[in-house]
Design an enzyme around this catalytic site. Structure first.
Site, short mmCIF file in Angstrom:
data_model
loop_
_atom_site.label_atom_id
_atom_site.label_comp_id
_atom_site.label_asym_id
_atom_site.label_seq_id
_atom_site.Cartn_x
_atom_site.Cartn_y
_atom_site.Cartn_z
N GLN A 23 -10.20 -3.90 -3.08
CA GLN A 23 -11.48 -3.48 -2.52
C GLN A 23 -12.63 -3.79 -3.47
OE1 GLN A 23 -12.24 -1.90 0.61
NE2 GLN A 23 -14.22 -2.63 -0.11
N CYS B 63 -16.55 1.41 1.38
CA CYS B 63 -15.40 0.52 1.64
C CYS B 63 -14.86 0.67 3.06
CB CYS B 63 -14.31 0.75 0.61
SG CYS B 63 -13.50 2.35 0.71
N HIS C 35 -7.68 1.03 -6.15
CA HIS C 35 -7.80 0.13 -4.99
C HIS C 35 -8.48 -1.16 -5.47
CE1 HIS C 35 -7.82 -1.23 -1.00
NE2 HIS C 35 -8.67 -0.39 -0.43
N ARG D 294 -13.21 -8.71 1.92
CA ARG D 294 -11.80 -8.42 1.60
C ARG D 294 -10.96 -9.67 1.85
NH1 ARG D 294 -9.90 -3.21 1.74
NH2 ARG D 294 -8.01 -4.19 0.95
N ASP E 240 -17.83 6.98 -0.68
CA ASP E 240 -16.55 6.83 0.03
C ASP E 240 -16.28 8.14 0.75
OD1 ASP E 240 -14.15 5.79 0.90
OD2 ASP E 240 -13.14 5.91 -1.04
N ARG F 187 0.88 -1.18 0.00
CA ARG F 187 0.00 0.00 0.00
C ARG F 187 0.91 1.22 0.00
NH1 ARG F 187 -5.21 1.40 3.67
NH2 ARG F 187 -6.06 0.09 2.03
N1 CP Z 1 -11.12 -0.11 2.78
C1 CP Z 1 -9.83 -0.17 3.16
O1 CP Z 1 -8.89 -0.31 2.34
O2 CP Z 1 -9.65 -0.08 4.51
P1 CP Z 1 -8.27 0.17 5.26
O3 CP Z 1 -7.77 1.54 4.85
O4 CP Z 1 -8.61 0.09 6.72
O5 CP Z 1 -7.30 -0.89 4.84
#
Ligand code: CP
Length: 308
Positions: free
Chosen positions: A137, A266, A134, A294, A225, A107
């Protein structure tokens, strides 16, 4: 070697197989304690590096648990605590990690970092979020829609708010899974035009409407979001809130969608900003199934990457 970098860069048949496998793996362990191992142990003997240059709850825990359920081991690494955060190149980091581990999930901020990692790694690399996309997700989101309502192909999905990185992966998924996607938000926060091109090329042009009521009318799925993403400056918060207030998903807006429409977010959410608690906790909401999925979707992604 198979990297999972983005939905539009992955073969559509492979994506479908991953979703189907994720469903099957979820069903197979339905009544087990969370920490129990799967019957299959396809990651036995595998070490997975999980690198985070941004905060995370869901991505971090779901990847870590998923690897363990499949018999593998993880090391969770903070970018700041690695030499990566102190001037070592991404290319050298990729080459070194590839000597120790079997799979890398990262990430990070810039898409270029992900791509450089994938270029120089000799093990598969998974995109755990960049400023641009992403994909993990949205694999979970497609899985969640289908477990509640059947195939997502041909359905009407409406995104309300900011044209951010999560939206971009939804746009790629519209092209790969064949659903109709509408974006409704202020012009100043429109998605990057490039993220719309793929779906357009697949015969699924994305509609952009400014009026949220018209956009949501008849929708099968309404998604929103956070209004301020992790890479947005805190100084932009007030301006963004002012621009996005009209796009809040509340009960009145959800009432415009089909009576059996689903609501997704998400997470993490800022309750009563982008969506009201009445919607998040209401009958249309599947936000915690999304979070759970997830885990299952990423287990299928990791198996695809490793060919196990
Ligand atoms: N939705 C998501 O990626 O959550 P986090 O940022 O907690 O990993």
């Amino acid at each position: 070697m198979r990297h999972f970098l983005d939905i539009h860069k992955t073969d559509a048949d492979d994506l479908r197989r991953m979703i189907d496998r994720a469903h099957a793996m979820k069903v197979a362990r339905a009544d087990r304690p969370r920490g129990a191992a799967d019957d299959d142990q396809p990651l036995k003997g595998h070490m997975v590096a999980l690198i985070f240059e941004k905060p995370s709850t869901r991505t971090r825990v779901s990847f870590d648990v998923g690897v363990r359920q499949m018999g593998g081991q993880t090391m969770v690494l903070s970018g700041k605590e690695m030499q990566l955060g102190h001037g070592e190149t991404i290319a050298d980091t990729a080459r070194v990690l590839s000597r120790y581990v079997d799979l890398i999930m990262i990430r990070t901020f810039e898409e270029a970092t992900l791509l450089e990692m994938a270029e120089h790694a000799t093990v598969p690399v998974i995109n755990g979020l960049t400023n641009r996309t992403h994909p993990c997700q949205i694999m979970a989101d497609v899985m969640t829609y289908e477990e509640h309502r059947g195939p997502i192909a041909g359905r009407s999905v409406v995104w309300c708010g900011d044209g951010n990185n999560v939206f971009a992966s939804f746009a790629h998924a519209a092209g790969q899974f064949g659903f109709d996607l509408t974006f409704t938000g202020p012009e100043t926060l429109d998605p990057e035009p490039a993220c719309l091109d793929f779906a357009h090329g697949q015969g699924r042009p994305i509609r952009i409407l400014r009026d949220p009521d018209s956009a949501v009318a008849g929708a099968d799925l309404v998604v929103t979001d956070t209004w301020v993403s992790m890479h947005d400056p805190e100084s932009a918060k007030e301006r963004r809130h002012n621009q996005l207030r009209a796009y809040q998903v509340n009960e009145a807006l959800m009432a415009r969608a089909k009576s059996d429409a689903l609501f997704m977010h998400c997470l993490p959410a800022h309750r009563n900003d982008e969506a009201t608690s009445a919607v998040m906790d209401g009958p249309h909401s599947v936000i915690f199934d999304e979070a759970e999925n997830r885990l299952h979707a990423q287990k299928a992604i990791m198996r695809w990457c490793l060919g196990v």
